[in-house]
Design a protein around this motif. Structure first.
Motif, PDB file in Angstrom:
ATOM      1  N   ILE A  27       0.851  -1.198   0.000  1.00  0.00           N
ATOM      2  CA  ILE A  27       0.000   0.000   0.000  1.00  0.00           C
ATOM      3  C   ILE A  27       0.879   1.237   0.000  1.00  0.00           C
ATOM      4  O   ILE A  27       1.839   1.318   0.758  1.00  0.00           O
ATOM      5  N   HIS A  28       0.534   2.186  -0.845  1.00  0.00           N
ATOM      6  CA  HIS A  28       1.276   3.445  -0.865  1.00  0.00           C
ATOM      7  C   HIS A  28       0.337   4.584  -1.255  1.00  0.00           C
ATOM      8  O   HIS A  28      -0.819   4.354  -1.624  1.00  0.00           O
ATOM      9  N   ARG A  29       0.840   5.792  -1.164  1.00  0.00           N
ATOM     10  CA  ARG A  29       0.001   6.979  -1.395  1.00  0.00           C
ATOM     11  C   ARG A  29       0.638   7.874  -2.448  1.00  0.00           C
ATOM     12  O   ARG A  29       1.452   8.736  -2.128  1.00  0.00           O
ATOM     13  N   PRO A  30       0.271   7.681  -3.711  1.00  0.00           N
ATOM     14  CA  PRO A  30       0.856   8.494  -4.776  1.00  0.00           C
ATOM     15  C   PRO A  30       0.329   9.930  -4.814  1.00  0.00           C
ATOM     16  O   PRO A  30       0.951  10.808  -5.408  1.00  0.00           O
ATOM     17  N   GLY A  31      -0.811  10.160  -4.182  1.00  0.00           N
ATOM     18  CA  GLY A  31      -1.411  11.494  -4.167  1.00  0.00           C
ATOM     19  C   GLY A  31      -2.230  11.657  -2.913  1.00  0.00           C
ATOM     20  O   GLY A  31      -1.769  11.383  -1.806  1.00  0.00           O
ATOM     21  N   VAL A  32      -3.482  12.057  -3.076  1.00  0.00           N
ATOM     22  CA  VAL A  32      -4.368  12.227  -1.917  1.00  0.00           C
ATOM     23  C   VAL A  32      -4.858  10.873  -1.405  1.00  0.00           C
ATOM     24  O   VAL A  32      -4.961  10.657  -0.202  1.00  0.00           O
ATOM     25  N   ALA A  33      -5.167   9.967  -2.336  1.00  0.00           N
ATOM     26  CA  ALA A  33      -5.739   8.676  -1.961  1.00  0.00           C
ATOM     27  C   ALA A  33      -4.687   7.562  -1.982  1.00  0.00           C
ATOM     28  O   ALA A  33      -3.713   7.622  -2.725  1.00  0.00           O
ATOM     29  N   ASP A  34      -4.929   6.546  -1.157  1.00  0.00           N
ATOM     30  CA  ASP A  34      -4.049   5.379  -1.132  1.00  0.00           C
ATOM     31  C   ASP A  34      -4.359   4.457  -2.305  1.00  0.00           C
ATOM     32  O   ASP A  34      -5.478   4.429  -2.821  1.00  0.00           O
ATOM     33  N   THR A  35      -3.383   3.675  -2.691  1.00  0.00           N
ATOM     34  CA  THR A  35      -3.567   2.617  -3.678  1.00  0.00           C
ATOM     35  C   THR A  35      -2.649   1.464  -3.290  1.00  0.00           C
ATOM     36  O   THR A  35      -1.968   1.525  -2.265  1.00  0.00           O
ATOM     37  N   TYR A  36      -2.639   0.390  -4.069  1.00  0.00           N
ATOM     38  CA  TYR A  36      -1.773  -0.736  -3.732  1.00  0.00           C
ATOM     39  C   TYR A  36      -1.355  -1.487  -4.992  1.00  0.00           C
ATOM     40  O   TYR A  36      -2.008  -1.420  -6.033  1.00  0.00           O
ATOM     41  N   ASN A  37      -0.234  -2.183  -4.880  1.00  0.00           N
ATOM     42  CA  ASN A  37       0.256  -3.071  -5.927  1.00  0.00           C
ATOM     43  C   ASN A  37       0.496  -4.438  -5.307  1.00  0.00           C
ATOM     44  O   ASN A  37       1.030  -4.532  -4.198  1.00  0.00           O
ATOM     45  N   ILE A  38       0.108  -5.490  -5.993  1.00  0.00           N
ATOM     46  CA  ILE A  38       0.386  -6.841  -5.537  1.00  0.00           C
ATOM     47  C   ILE A  38       1.579  -7.370  -6.318  1.00  0.00           C
ATOM     48  O   ILE A  38       1.563  -7.397  -7.543  1.00  0.00           O
ATOM     49  N   VAL A  39       2.627  -7.743  -5.594  1.00  0.00           N
ATOM     50  CA  VAL A  39       3.862  -8.201  -6.231  1.00  0.00           C
ATOM     51  C   VAL A  39       4.239  -9.573  -5.677  1.00  0.00           C
ATOM     52  O   VAL A  39       3.786  -9.978  -4.613  1.00  0.00           O
ATOM     53  N   ASP A  40       5.071 -10.282  -6.421  1.00  0.00           N
ATOM     54  CA  ASP A  40       5.504 -11.618  -6.007  1.00  0.00           C
ATOM     55  C   ASP A  40       6.600 -11.569  -4.951  1.00  0.00           C
ATOM     56  O   ASP A  40       6.748 -12.500  -4.156  1.00  0.00           O
ATOM     57  N   SER A  41       7.369 -10.482  -4.960  1.00  0.00           N
ATOM     58  CA  SER A  41       8.513 -10.397  -4.049  1.00  0.00           C
ATOM     59  C   SER A  41       8.884  -8.941  -3.818  1.00  0.00           C
ATOM     60  O   SER A  41       8.405  -8.042  -4.514  1.00  0.00           O
ATOM     61  N   ILE A  42       9.766  -8.728  -2.848  1.00  0.00           N
ATOM     62  CA  ILE A  42      10.264  -7.390  -2.532  1.00  0.00           C
ATOM     63  C   ILE A  42      11.726  -7.296  -2.964  1.00  0.00           C
ATOM     64  O   ILE A  42      12.526  -8.191  -2.680  1.00  0.00           O
ATOM     65  N   ASP A  43      12.041  -6.224  -3.652  1.00  0.00           N
ATOM     66  CA  ASP A  43      13.422  -5.942  -4.047  1.00  0.00           C
ATOM     67  C   ASP A  43      13.783  -4.582  -3.469  1.00  0.00           C
ATOM     68  O   ASP A  43      13.244  -3.559  -3.898  1.00  0.00           O
TER      69      ASP A  43
END
Length: 215
Positions: free
Chosen positions: A79-95
């Motif tokens: 979950i992250h906040r690119p602007g006013v609203a939050d959004t999310y990305n689903i990824v297989d792994s963390i780099d």
């Protein structure tokens, strides 16, 4: 004629009441997310180990160790906040060299807090600080945190982003029955969710938006 009208009105009211009760029942089922009992010492040890391992791997920025704690069947939602609203990305792994989002590096800091099973703190935007400092996992019965569902509904309503059954199931696999963990310090924080699957405990959500009131 009047009898027929009264008959149809009665049938309509009964159908409306039945439908309304069904909706209430569905909502109660949605709001009541099954939680794993924490009365079992073995379960407590397992969840404690995963939480501690994830925090150490994140703060030391160890790709191998942190990705071992991500379920390959579901991935992890960031979950992250690119602007006013939050959004999310689903990824297989963390780099750690390629953060999500790209402009927001994964932060690292020293932690000497001991994990405590207690109600989690909240971030007070008025005071720009946490309501309490420490390392917490909330295992209180009935407590649920569903940020992905909240975000998805917002995006569907205001940004016309598709929120179909497939998306709902994807979100449910990540957050239904999961526990929220907050490591809160004066100037730093780490927020994530852990959930038990058939093949063990995994981290399902990394929340990089909460703990800040910046737009």
């Amino acid at each position: 004629m009047k009898k027929n009208i009264l008959y149809f009105l009665s049938i309509g009211l009964l159908l409306f009441a039945s439908c309304n009760n069904s909706k209430k029942s569905d909502k109660q089922q949605q709001d009541s997310i099954p939680q794993v009992s924490m009365n079992n010492p073995e379960e407590i040890q397992q969840i404690s180990e995963v939480i501690s391992r994830f925090a150490r791997a994140y703060l030391s920025q160890d790709n191998d160790k942190i990705n071992a704690l991500i379920n390959p069947e579901t991935g992890i939602a960031i979950i992250h906040r690119p602007g006013v609203a939050d959004t999310y990305n689903i990824v297989d792994s963390i780099d750690f060299k390629n953060p999500v989002p790209a402009h927001y590096a994964y932060e690292t800091f020293q932690n000497d807090q001991v994990l405590t099973f207690a109600p989690i703190p909240e971030f007070d935007c008025g005071k720009d600080k946490w309501t309490k400092i420490g390392f917490f996992c909330d295992t209180t019965a009935g407590t649920t945190h569903k940020p992905l569902e909240t975000i998805a509904k917002f995006l569907a309503e205001f940004e016309e982003v598709k929120f179909d059954e497939a998306k709902k199931k994807e979100i449910e696999a990540l957050e239904n029955g999961a526990y929220r963990v907050i490591l809160a310090q004066e100037k730093n924080s780490l927020i994530f969710h852990v959930k038990k699957f058939k093949n063990g405990w995994f981290v399902t959500i990394l929340d990089r938006a909460y703990g800040s009131c910046d737009a």
